[in-house]
Enzyme design. Structure first.
Site, PDB file in Angstrom:
ATOM      1  CB  SER A   1       0.763  -8.397   2.817  1.00 31.87           C
ATOM      2  OG  SER A   1       1.617  -7.756   1.921  1.00 31.87           O
TER       3      SER A   1
ATOM      4  NE  ARG B   1       0.823 -11.793  -9.193  1.00 32.63           N
ATOM      5  CZ  ARG B   1       0.347 -11.846  -7.966  1.00 32.63           C
ATOM      6  NH1 ARG B   1       0.369 -10.770  -7.211  1.00 32.63           N
ATOM      7  NH2 ARG B   1      -0.172 -12.946  -7.478  1.00 32.63           N
TER       8      ARG B   1
ATOM      9  CG  ASP C   1       8.026 -11.184   4.804  1.00 40.27           C
ATOM     10  OD1 ASP C   1       8.488 -10.551   3.830  1.00 40.27           O
ATOM     11  OD2 ASP C   1       6.880 -11.006   5.251  1.00 40.27           O
TER      12      ASP C   1
ATOM     13  CG  HIS D   1       5.336 -11.018   1.909  1.00 38.79           C
ATOM     14  ND1 HIS D   1       5.144 -10.464   3.154  1.00 38.79           N
ATOM     15  CD2 HIS D   1       4.318 -10.547   1.136  1.00 38.79           C
ATOM     16  CE1 HIS D   1       4.073  -9.689   3.133  1.00 38.79           C
ATOM     17  NE2 HIS D   1       3.550  -9.723   1.930  1.00 38.79           N
ATOM     18  CG  ASP D   2       3.536 -15.629  -1.567  1.00 39.82           C
ATOM     19  OD1 ASP D   2       2.891 -14.592  -1.318  1.00 39.82           O
ATOM     20  OD2 ASP D   2       3.696 -16.086  -2.719  1.00 39.82           O
TER      21      ASP D   2
END
Lengths: 202, 372
Positions: free
Chosen positions: B149, B219, B314, B347-348
């Site tokens: 990232s 967040r 992602d 993405h994680d």
């Protein structure tokens, strides 16, 4: 090093030591690994399967996940001495574009493919009236990835059309061992597969 | 938490740090962690670059949250980044809030927290601070620079600016520029923070308060972008928190409750102004623009071995962004490997246990080691 498939061994023999090579459809990387060790070749691979890419990367070789139809455009002209495509041309969507791209990127191209002109294929279609299933063409018509099969004669016709010079042609039996040199009518009848070393006519 | 009491190492730079905005920043402290042992010829060092909300605690218990390190799955004895073989370094990024100089620190000119007087920083500035750290550690050439990232952006910046100081790099789930969509998401987060009355034009530290609600919302919005629809569905579906609808606006759905928890717990460990500055740095990142408009120019003549990795689900840093990097590298005939790892975790995925991903990086590192 001795475990290289016989047809790949013939391909490797066509590559000059110390050259730059792009292997399209590099599989588990065995040809690239051999060329690197035996011929100090600076090699790159393109491979569709994640597993193949992982195995190749793990050997310290450079390989990108991709395929011949979409990813060759990214490479600059003349980036390689040889661009190799073994037993895959018949499975590409645009074989003609792939071949043109190979000879744009590389000074030479090495192409191998199963010969649909082999007498067994002709016999099978002619007598049984069904799509041929042979020991080199093992799929049935509805599950085959081979969507653009051709004969040796078809291939040399395409080379002529694209101004491509055949530097060398090898006719191989189904065990991958050489039968004879050349790409004439006899080869078209007797070769299970063929390997061509090509370059663009200047 | 008192940042002076943080575990780990600190380097105070002995000269001002020149920033892309033109400011010469000083004083600058770089907080960092190391794992493993530097070998005699200093050739086994790997720099790990952390993501937006990560920090230097890659592989040990986090001093504030008590949770395992963010790349605990990758870093340790016998793991991908094998601490028995390699010397791993990870520093908190410039602008961060875990010990490296950032907007929460004291501005020597005023004696108060920097707040919005802190200069706007870039990915290039973060990397410049890392280079100082590597100089300080006496490492002429890193074996590898790796990160996902925003960490991957730093990796690409390293490869573009300091290719002679690294043998290999592993940019994961990243891009050579921040897309319009990514900038848009960041802007939502920043607006959430600055709309919080407790933000006080960035000077909340002077009022001894914090814009926690704004930061939590930032967040929450960002967290959604780190997951995939499939991952969210698998985890929560439409499951209810209390078994029946309340016909109100409490967290009826488990996914709401989860996001609220993610938002609130984030504010315990992260500074709102740091979030503004670091997201801005990511937005500004455009490696091609920094190299005459052509990404390939960033890598001309490079001898660095690249292992570029993306994840199929992602959508924040989609495979197309990685492919753009690979394309640029191919066009300069670089040594590049690329894998799109099949994963539905979004993405994680780069932080999670993804065996194909781990096996690829491990194999790549071994391959580079054996390459002459």
């Amino acid at each position: 090093m001795s475990s290289l498939r016989p047809d790949l061994q013939r391909v490797a023999e066509m590559v000059a030591p110390g050259s730059r090579v792009l292997d399209i459809g590099s599989g588990d990387g065995s040809l690239l690994d051999y060329l690197h060790r035996a011929k100090q070749v600076d090699g790159r691979g393109i491979e569709l399967s994640m597993e193949g890419v992982r195995q190749t990367v793990a050997q310290g070789l450079s390989v990108i996940q991709g395929d011949a139809d979409t990813d060759l455009d990214d490479y600059p002209a003349g980036a390689f001495d040889y661009v190799i495509l073994t037993q895959t041309l018949q499975a590409t969507r645009q074989p003609k574009a792939v071949l043109e791209n190979m000879l744009r990127i590389g000074r030479h191209a090495i192409v191998s493919f199963p010969n649909f002109g082999h007498w067994r294929v002709r016999w099978s279609l002619g007598v049984s009236g069904r799509m041929p299933k042979t020991r080199t063409l093992t799929y049935r018509w509805h599950d085959t990835p081979n969507i653009h099969l051709c004969t040796i004669r078809d291939f040399t016709d395409l080379c002529t059309e694209l101004d491509i010079e055949v530097e060398r042609a090898l006719s191989l039996g189904r065990d991958g061992r050489t039968r004879f040199e050349g790409a004439g009518s006899l080869a078209n009848l007797l070769a299970d597969q063929a390997i061509f070393l090509l370059r663009k006519k200047t | 938490m008192n940042m002076d009491a943080l575990p780990g190492h600190k380097l105070v730079l002995d000269a001002p740090l020149p920033l892309d905005c033109g400011v010469e920043l000083e004083p600058v402290t770089v907080a960092y962690q190391t794992y493993g042992t530097l070998n005699a010829d200093r050739s086994n060092a790997i720099l790990i670059c952390h993501a937006l909300t990560g920090d230097q605690f890659v592989a040990d218990r986090h001093p504030i949250t008590g949770k395992p390190g963010w790349w605990q799955a990758m870093v340790g004895p016998g793991k991908v980044f094998d601490t028995d073989r390699y010397f791993l370094i990870c520093s908190n990024v410039l602008g961060g809030c875990m010990g490296t100089t950032g907007p929460a620190d004291l501005n020597p000119a005023t004696g108060k927290a920097w707040g919005l007087d802190f200069p706007v920083i870039t990915i290039g500035d973060m990397v410049r601070a890392q280079v100082r750290l590597i100089d300080h550690l006496g490492i002429a050439k890193l074996f590898c620079v790796a990160g996902g990232s925003m960490g991957g952006m730093q990796v690409l910046e390293w490869a573009a600016r300091y290719p002679s100081r690294m043998r290999a790099c592993v940019p994961v789930a990243t891009a050579a520029r921040h897309s319009a969509q990514n900038i848009a998401f960041h802007e939502v987060g920043r607006q959430a923070i600055t709309a919080d009355p407790e933000w006080r034009d960035g000077a909340y530290a002077n009022a001894d308060t914090r814009p926690q609600r704004g930061l939590a919302v930032a967040r929450m919005a960002a967290h959604i972008t780190y997951l995939s629809e499939a991952a969210l569905h698998r985890k929560f579906g439409r499951n209810l928190q209390r078994g029946s609808l309340t016909f109100g606006f409490d967290a009826d759905f488990q996914v709401e409750s989860y996001l609220r928890h993610q938002g609130i717990s984030f504010t315990e460990r992260f500074d709102a102004n740091s979030y503004l500055y670091i997201t801005r740095a990511m937005d500004y990142f455009d490696l091609a623009a920094d190299h005459g408009g052509a990404l390939a120019h960033a890598f001309t003549g490079t001898r660095v071995h690249f292992c570029v990795i993306s994840f199929s689900s992602d959508w924040l840093f989609p495979t197309s962004e990685s492919r753009a990097v690979v394309k640029a590298l191919n066009s300069v005939a670089a040594n590049v490997s690329f894998v799109e790892v099949d994963s539905d975790k979004g993405h994680d995925a780069f932080l999670l246990d993804e065996p194909e991903f781990h096996a690829t990086v491990k194999g790549f590192l071994a391959g580079v080691e054996s390459a002459t």
